[in-house]
Design a protein around this motif. Structure first.
Motif, PDB file in Angstrom:
ATOM      1  N   LYS A  45      22.427   9.518  21.703  1.00 26.46           N
ATOM      2  CA  LYS A  45      21.139   9.175  21.106  1.00 26.46           C
ATOM      3  C   LYS A  45      21.041   7.671  20.848  1.00 26.46           C
ATOM      4  N   ALA A  46      22.140   7.071  20.375  1.00 27.72           N
ATOM      5  CA  ALA A  46      22.149   5.625  20.116  1.00 27.72           C
ATOM      6  C   ALA A  46      21.972   4.845  21.412  1.00 27.72           C
ATOM      7  N   ARG A  47      22.676   5.261  22.452  1.00 28.75           N
ATOM      8  CA  ARG A  47      22.547   4.571  23.749  1.00 28.75           C
ATOM      9  C   ARG A  47      21.139   4.718  24.307  1.00 28.75           C
ATOM     10  N   ALA A  48      20.561   5.898  24.147  1.00 30.22           N
ATOM     11  CA  ALA A  48      19.200   6.112  24.632  1.00 30.22           C
ATOM     12  C   ALA A  48      18.213   5.241  23.865  1.00 30.22           C
ATOM     13  N   GLU A  49      18.412   5.127  22.577  1.00 33.81           N
ATOM     14  CA  GLU A  49      17.527   4.294  21.766  1.00 33.81           C
ATOM     15  C   GLU A  49      17.635   2.826  22.179  1.00 33.81           C
ATOM     16  N   MET A  50      18.854   2.363  22.450  1.00 32.41           N
ATOM     17  CA  MET A  50      19.060   0.971  22.859  1.00 32.41           C
ATOM     18  C   MET A  50      18.425   0.686  24.218  1.00 32.41           C
ATOM     19  N   THR A  57      18.516  12.794  29.283  1.00 31.83           N
ATOM     20  CA  THR A  57      18.654  12.236  30.625  1.00 31.83           C
ATOM     21  C   THR A  57      20.009  11.575  30.784  1.00 31.83           C
ATOM     22  N   LEU A  58      20.449  10.834  29.757  1.00 36.00           N
ATOM     23  CA  LEU A  58      21.765  10.196  29.813  1.00 36.00           C
ATOM     24  C   LEU A  58      22.879  11.228  29.882  1.00 36.00           C
TER      25      LEU A  58
END
Length: 87
Positions: A45-50, A57-58
């Protein structure tokens, strides 16, 4: 106000033409339920937000790469190759 629902005569989506068509239009994806560690989910979720993307999807891409035997080292090597030798 709780309602009781009786699903004894329910049909699967692929047995109902309109619902089958909707499923086919969804791009060949299947809806599943999966249990994931909270810390793993938080990372995606953090990577997707960034990146401005979607964590699902990630996660799908990570699963695809794992299933294809692609390692992080492979991804790094390919990225470096592309940066050093742009076409």
């Amino acid at each position: 106000m709780d309602k009781e629902y009786d699903f004894t005569n329910a049909k699967r989506a692929h047995d109902v033409p309109h619902l089958a068509q909707l499923q086919a239009e969804q791009g060949g994806k299947s809806r599943i339920t999966i249990r994931v560690d909270n810390d793993t989910l938080a990372i995606f979720k953090a990577r997707a937000e960034m990146s401005g993307g979607n964590y699902q999807t990630l996660m799908n891409e990570a699963l695809r790469q794992f299933a294809q035997g692609i390692t992080l080292a492979d991804v790094v090597r390919e990225t470096i190759r592309k940066e050093l030798h742009p076409t």
